[in-house]
Design an enzyme around this catalytic site. Sequence first.
Site, mmCIF file in Angstrom:
data_model
loop_
_atom_site.group_PDB
_atom_site.id
_atom_site.type_symbol
_atom_site.label_atom_id
_atom_site.label_comp_id
_atom_site.label_asym_id
_atom_site.label_seq_id
_atom_site.Cartn_x
_atom_site.Cartn_y
_atom_site.Cartn_z
ATOM 1 N N CYS A 135 -33.688 57.487 -18.480
ATOM 2 C CA CYS A 135 -33.328 57.312 -17.066
ATOM 3 C C CYS A 135 -34.537 57.475 -16.149
ATOM 4 O O CYS A 135 -34.848 56.577 -15.350
ATOM 5 C CB CYS A 135 -32.203 58.264 -16.685
ATOM 6 S SG CYS A 135 -32.452 59.966 -17.220
HETATM 7 N N1 LIG Z 1 -26.989 61.562 -18.982
HETATM 8 C C1 LIG Z 1 -27.886 60.678 -18.590
HETATM 9 O O1 LIG Z 1 -28.111 60.451 -17.392
HETATM 10 C C2 LIG Z 1 -28.691 59.903 -19.617
HETATM 11 C C3 LIG Z 1 -29.480 58.858 -19.168
HETATM 12 C C4 LIG Z 1 -30.230 58.136 -20.104
HETATM 13 C C5 LIG Z 1 -30.174 58.482 -21.446
HETATM 14 N N2 LIG Z 1 -29.414 59.526 -21.833
HETATM 15 C C6 LIG Z 1 -29.390 59.863 -23.243
HETATM 16 O O2 LIG Z 1 -28.156 59.405 -23.788
HETATM 17 C C7 LIG Z 1 -27.722 60.302 -24.817
HETATM 18 C C8 LIG Z 1 -26.324 60.805 -24.450
HETATM 19 O O3 LIG Z 1 -26.411 61.477 -23.204
HETATM 20 P P1 LIG Z 1 -25.143 62.105 -22.497
HETATM 21 O O4 LIG Z 1 -25.617 62.576 -21.186
HETATM 22 O O5 LIG Z 1 -23.997 61.165 -22.581
HETATM 23 O O6 LIG Z 1 -24.886 63.361 -23.465
HETATM 24 P P2 LIG Z 1 -23.590 64.265 -23.546
HETATM 25 O O7 LIG Z 1 -22.844 64.180 -22.267
HETATM 26 O O8 LIG Z 1 -24.068 65.591 -23.989
HETATM 27 O O9 LIG Z 1 -22.717 63.584 -24.699
HETATM 28 C C9 LIG Z 1 -23.142 63.524 -26.043
HETATM 29 C C10 LIG Z 1 -21.915 63.529 -26.940
HETATM 30 O O10 LIG Z 1 -22.355 63.362 -28.281
HETATM 31 C C11 LIG Z 1 -21.379 63.956 -29.184
HETATM 32 N N3 LIG Z 1 -22.119 64.677 -30.218
HETATM 33 C C12 LIG Z 1 -22.779 65.825 -30.076
HETATM 34 N N4 LIG Z 1 -23.394 66.138 -31.235
HETATM 35 C C13 LIG Z 1 -23.095 65.157 -32.113
HETATM 36 C C14 LIG Z 1 -23.443 64.883 -33.466
HETATM 37 N N5 LIG Z 1 -24.231 65.695 -34.141
HETATM 38 N N6 LIG Z 1 -22.965 63.756 -34.054
HETATM 39 C C15 LIG Z 1 -22.181 62.907 -33.370
HETATM 40 N N7 LIG Z 1 -21.816 63.112 -32.081
HETATM 41 C C16 LIG Z 1 -22.290 64.220 -31.473
HETATM 42 C C17 LIG Z 1 -20.523 64.860 -28.334
HETATM 43 O O11 LIG Z 1 -19.271 64.224 -28.226
HETATM 44 P P3 LIG Z 1 -18.062 64.607 -29.207
HETATM 45 O O12 LIG Z 1 -17.893 66.084 -29.069
HETATM 46 O O13 LIG Z 1 -16.937 63.818 -28.652
HETATM 47 O O14 LIG Z 1 -18.458 64.185 -30.562
HETATM 48 C C18 LIG Z 1 -21.183 64.851 -26.958
HETATM 49 O O15 LIG Z 1 -20.257 64.913 -25.915
HETATM 50 C C19 LIG Z 1 -28.776 61.435 -24.877
HETATM 51 O O16 LIG Z 1 -29.707 61.142 -25.870
HETATM 52 C C20 LIG Z 1 -29.425 61.362 -23.510
HETATM 53 O O17 LIG Z 1 -30.740 61.851 -23.481
HETATM 54 C C21 LIG Z 1 -28.638 60.236 -20.953
#
Ligand SMILES: NC(=O)c1ccc[n+]([C@@H]2O[C@H](COP(=O)([O-])OP(=O)(O)OC[C@H]3O[C@@H](n4cnc5c(N)ncnc54)[C@H](OP(=O)(O)O)[C@@H]3O)[C@@H](O)[C@H]2O)c1
Length: 324
Positions: A135
């Site tokens: 981001c």
């Molecule tokens: N947030 C942002 O603004 C943003 C922007 C750009 C990129 N990103 C990237 O996108 C990715 C996701 O970000 P997010 O903000 O959506 O994260 P998040 O809100 O923490 O969601 C990640 C989800 O992954 C699942 N998870 C956790 N550990 C796992 C595992 N070992 N195996 C499979 N599933 C697992 C969990 O869902 P369950 O409990 O349902 O399995 C968790 O809710 C990250 O790498 C982040 O750096 C985020």
Amino acid sequence: MIKAGIIGGSGYTGGELIRILLNHLETEIDFVYSTTRAGKKITTAHPDLLGLTTIAFTGTVNLKVDVVFLCLGHGNSTKFLKENKFSSDTKIIDLSNDFRLHADAILEGKEFVYGLPETNKEKIKSANYIANPGCFATAIQLALLPLAKAGLLKKEIHINAVTGSTGAGVSPSDTTHFSWRNNNVSWYKPFTHQHLGEVGESLASFNTPVGELLFLPTRGNFPRGILATAYTVFDGELDEVIALYKDFYKNALFTQVADEEIHLKQVVNTNQCHIHLHKHNNRLLITSAIDNLLKGASGQAVQNMNLMFGLEERSGLNLKAAAF
Ligand SMILES: NC(=O)c1ccc[n+]([C@@H]2O[C@H](COP(=O)([O-])OP(=O)(O)OC[C@H]3O[C@@H](n4cnc5c(N)ncnc54)[C@H](OP(=O)(O)O)[C@@H]3O)[C@@H](O)[C@H]2O)c1
């Protein structure tokens, strides 16, 4: 219809993907995988989708799906793909930073293309695997790429960017706790943020000299969006550099060069990046604004999917900001 799977669907970027794909005319959600909520309705994690879907999270993965989005924390995408062997026909779009750098771009013969359509559109169209940009990295690159191409980034570049709390993911932490974050501002990872790697590689792709990137990320007390400012020494005319940016982005459907000063809310809830240029003495100030969850994550991921499947690039992404 393109069948899509989402891994990590209970998180923030996963929720945004569900919202976009439910309204995308050429896709249908095949499954949303969750490690913690299998069997429970999607609306248990995303109550904003009530009335829009009745599907439930799954604890299994369809390995033959047309496209899968990995919305997992860093390191978990690699692990997940090693444990789950998708069909060679399945296109993969990863939102983590596992495959963004040149040195990390190949996993078990799968070559991930960096998914920034403003510079990589042709490669994305023929790619099977995409490393979706970060981001901050999206906001900063879009602010600086035209200058890098023109060889105008020789001197050091000072970058500040303030992000909303959703940038840190759905799990509560000390710095996303309401009592701490509300009415508060703080910087973190001064000059060392991990997105500098991918920004540096993109800027270097033009083979022009690039000065040191001095990046100070800031936590804002709002949930969504990134406002980035960058400034550097610039001896040219403002009109000329505005023309340079407009020409660079003339075919970019989601990056606009604004004549007026910009603010965050004009892009929140959209896949747009807005950019503004300002000159003071011999300094050029470039401001860019994106929604971290859309152009900074799930929106750009769908934009990449559209390009990979030969769809209209804007499909599912005609979103208007809630600007007030
Ligand atoms: N947030 C942002 O603004 C943003 C922007 C750009 C990129 N990103 C990237 O996108 C990715 C996701 O970000 P997010 O903000 O959506 O994260 P998040 O809100 O923490 O969601 C990640 C989800 O992954 C699942 N998870 C956790 N550990 C796992 C595992 N070992 N195996 C499979 N599933 C697992 C969990 O869902 P369950 O409990 O349902 O399995 C968790 O809710 C990250 O790498 C982040 O750096 C985020």
